[in-house]
Design a protein around this motif. Sequence first.
Motif, PDB file in Angstrom:
ATOM      1  N   HIS A 100      82.286  29.593  39.486  1.00  0.00           N
ATOM      2  CA  HIS A 100      81.293  28.553  39.767  1.00  0.00           C
ATOM      3  C   HIS A 100      80.676  28.801  41.140  1.00  0.00           C
ATOM      4  CE1 HIS A 100      85.250  27.116  41.126  1.00  0.00           C
ATOM      5  NE2 HIS A 100      84.598  26.519  42.114  1.00  0.00           N
ATOM      6  N   HIS A 156      82.566  32.080  42.591  1.00  0.00           N
ATOM      7  CA  HIS A 156      83.990  32.323  42.852  1.00  0.00           C
ATOM      8  C   HIS A 156      84.825  31.542  41.849  1.00  0.00           C
ATOM      9  CE1 HIS A 156      83.241  28.434  44.752  1.00  0.00           C
ATOM     10  NE2 HIS A 156      84.528  28.199  44.595  1.00  0.00           N
ATOM     11  N   ASP A 191      88.403  29.168  41.778  1.00  0.00           N
ATOM     12  CA  ASP A 191      89.425  28.530  42.610  1.00  0.00           C
ATOM     13  C   ASP A 191      90.750  29.099  42.101  1.00  0.00           C
ATOM     14  OD1 ASP A 191      87.269  27.168  43.585  1.00  0.00           O
ATOM     15  OD2 ASP A 191      87.872  25.207  42.843  1.00  0.00           O
ATOM     16  N   ARG A 220      92.935  19.374  44.300  1.00  0.00           N
ATOM     17  CA  ARG A 220      93.618  20.432  43.543  1.00  0.00           C
ATOM     18  C   ARG A 220      95.124  20.264  43.651  1.00  0.00           C
ATOM     19  NH1 ARG A 220      90.208  25.475  45.841  1.00  0.00           N
ATOM     20  NH2 ARG A 220      88.198  24.430  45.921  1.00  0.00           N
TER      21      ARG A 220
HETATM   22 FE   LIG Z   1      85.318  26.344  44.030  1.00  0.00          FE
END
Ligand SMILES: [Fe+2]
Length: 222
Positions: free
Chosen positions: A191, A135, A137, A217
């Motif tokens: 990743h 996926h 982010d 994040r």
């Molecule tokens: Fe991730």
Amino acid sequence: MQSLFDDGAFGREPQTLRPGAVHVPGWLTAEQQDWITEQFLSWGQGPVPPHSTLVNGHPMKVKTVCLGWHWGNYQYTRTAEDLNGAPVPPMPDWLVELGRRAVAETTTDPPNAQAYNPDVAIINYYPPGSTMGMHQDAQEKVNAPIVSLSIGDSANFRLGNNETRTKPYQDVRLASGDLFVFEGPARWAFHAVTKIYPGTGPAHWKLGGGRINITLRETGMS
Ligand SMILES: [Fe+2]
Ligand SMILES: O=C(O)CCC(=O)C(=O)O
């Protein structure tokens, strides 16, 4: 706690997998790992319980708690809309500082570190045998770095390319205490975690088996 994260507590050499993707083995000391594990246990007490987020309609194998913002239904919200509606606990200052230090030690763009202001932590517990599929982010609205901390059993982390879920990718083993940062040209890399290696966590580790991963994040939201 202050002294726990002092200068000198960190020190392994960063290894750059590709520009913007940096692995620092053994970045957290055993004492720091244990202390963070205690925090993990308290985060698990709620107000939002550890849960399996739905991805493509299927529950993920990892159990997640969030700080700062709740991640669910492919968006960030201040309350856990898809669960019990409870407000998410704030991001602790020490975690923001830790993230800034992680970026400072790995970035090729030093102003990035000063400016780094992570406002969400996603904390995943991987039970033995669990994985996480490829996926990106991608729900964050800004290009700020992703800081990843691992504690417990070692994992095979797969760093892909920015365009597809398939090759080319690179595999790297993330062990307890390791830091991984992806930023700049690697920020939007696909990743995955393809394997957790049972029985590889530190002997002192309170949880025994499985793995904790914390990603910090910046959502770019207010
Ligand atoms: Fe991730
Ligand atoms: O567990 C890891 O190392 C990566 C976790 C991850 O990719 C995520 O939480 O989005």
